[in-house]
Design a protein around this motif. Structure first.
Motif, PDB file in Angstrom:
ATOM      1  N   HIS A 135       2.641   1.546  -3.425  1.00  0.00           N
ATOM      2  CA  HIS A 135       1.755   2.002  -4.494  1.00  0.00           C
ATOM      3  C   HIS A 135       1.472   3.489  -4.368  1.00  0.00           C
ATOM      4  O   HIS A 135       1.418   4.197  -5.380  1.00  0.00           O
ATOM      5  CB  HIS A 135       0.462   1.193  -4.493  1.00  0.00           C
ATOM      6  N   SER A 136       1.322   3.979  -3.137  1.00  0.00           N
ATOM      7  CA  SER A 136       1.112   5.418  -2.937  1.00  0.00           C
ATOM      8  C   SER A 136       2.332   6.208  -3.401  1.00  0.00           C
ATOM      9  O   SER A 136       2.199   7.246  -4.053  1.00  0.00           O
ATOM     10  CB  SER A 136       0.839   5.719  -1.464  1.00  0.00           C
ATOM     11  N   ALA A 137       3.513   5.723  -3.035  1.00  0.00           N
ATOM     12  CA  ALA A 137       4.746   6.412  -3.438  1.00  0.00           C
ATOM     13  C   ALA A 137       4.906   6.389  -4.951  1.00  0.00           C
ATOM     14  O   ALA A 137       5.277   7.402  -5.556  1.00  0.00           O
ATOM     15  CB  ALA A 137       5.954   5.765  -2.758  1.00  0.00           C
ATOM     16  N   ALA A 148       2.515   6.130  -7.164  1.00  0.00           N
ATOM     17  CA  ALA A 148       1.462   6.954  -7.771  1.00  0.00           C
ATOM     18  C   ALA A 148       1.836   8.432  -7.780  1.00  0.00           C
ATOM     19  O   ALA A 148       1.370   9.190  -8.633  1.00  0.00           O
ATOM     20  CB  ALA A 148       0.146   6.753  -7.026  1.00  0.00           C
ATOM     21  N   ALA A 149       2.705   8.841  -6.859  1.00  0.00           N
ATOM     22  CA  ALA A 149       3.131  10.239  -6.789  1.00  0.00           C
ATOM     23  C   ALA A 149       4.202  10.579  -7.823  1.00  0.00           C
ATOM     24  O   ALA A 149       4.492  11.746  -8.050  1.00  0.00           O
ATOM     25  CB  ALA A 149       3.648  10.553  -5.377  1.00  0.00           C
ATOM     26  N   THR A 156      10.828  10.327  -0.573  1.00  0.00           N
ATOM     27  CA  THR A 156       9.494  10.383   0.022  1.00  0.00           C
ATOM     28  C   THR A 156       9.521   9.741   1.402  1.00  0.00           C
ATOM     29  O   THR A 156      10.425   8.974   1.738  1.00  0.00           O
ATOM     30  CB  THR A 156       8.459   9.639  -0.844  1.00  0.00           C
ATOM     31  N   THR A 173       0.828  -1.207   0.000  1.00  0.00           N
ATOM     32  CA  THR A 173       0.000   0.000   0.000  1.00  0.00           C
ATOM     33  C   THR A 173       0.862   1.257   0.000  1.00  0.00           C
ATOM     34  O   THR A 173       0.630   2.186  -0.777  1.00  0.00           O
ATOM     35  CB  THR A 173      -0.938  -0.004   1.228  1.00  0.00           C
ATOM     36  N   VAL A 174       1.871   1.283   0.857  1.00  0.00           N
ATOM     37  CA  VAL A 174       2.781   2.430   0.926  1.00  0.00           C
ATOM     38  C   VAL A 174       3.538   2.576  -0.390  1.00  0.00           C
ATOM     39  O   VAL A 174       3.687   3.681  -0.921  1.00  0.00           O
ATOM     40  CB  VAL A 174       3.753   2.283   2.116  1.00  0.00           C
ATOM     41  N   ALA A 232       7.550   7.482   2.327  1.00  0.00           N
ATOM     42  CA  ALA A 232       7.414   6.050   2.063  1.00  0.00           C
ATOM     43  C   ALA A 232       8.756   5.436   1.701  1.00  0.00           C
ATOM     44  O   ALA A 232       9.098   4.360   2.169  1.00  0.00           O
ATOM     45  CB  ALA A 232       6.412   5.818   0.940  1.00  0.00           C
TER      46      ALA A 232
END
Length: 103
Positions: free
Chosen positions: A22-24, A26-27, A74, A19-20, A76
């Motif tokens: 994928h968030s990183a 996506a940025a 980041t 999850t972390v 993350a």
């Protein structure tokens, strides 16, 4: 019972890590995500990525380097650091880029 708890803890950690991650990811800018996805989800080499995306091999290499640097910068990335590459090789595909995960 202890082994089952350890397995459950590992699964939970992997889900949180994914999850972390994928968030990183996506940025990141689209091009960076494309290059990372082709490399780690599609198992393409530098020349295959260059041909597929219409860029030079040098641009592929610099894009990979820059994308990893951005991830490390980041929150993350600092959290993941050493686990990042390992997670990329087992993570689910991102979005609709068409690449398949490494098994």
């Amino acid at each position: 019972v202890e082994l089952a708890i350890d397995d459950a803890d590992r699964r939970t950690e992997r889900v949180e890590l994914r999850t972390v991650l994928h968030s990183a990811l996506a940025a990141l800018p689209h091009r960076d995500r494309q290059v990372l996805a082709l490399r780690y989800y599609g198992s393409y080499n530098d020349s295959e990525i260059a041909e597929r995306l219409g860029m030079s091999i040098g641009t592929v290499k610099s894009t990979l380097w820059r994308a990893f640097r951005k991830l490390r910068e980041t929150r993350a990335g600092r959290t993941l650091h050493a686990d990042l590459v390992a997670a990329l090789t087992v993570a689910e595909p991102l979005g609709d880029h068409g690449a398949t995960p490494i098994r």
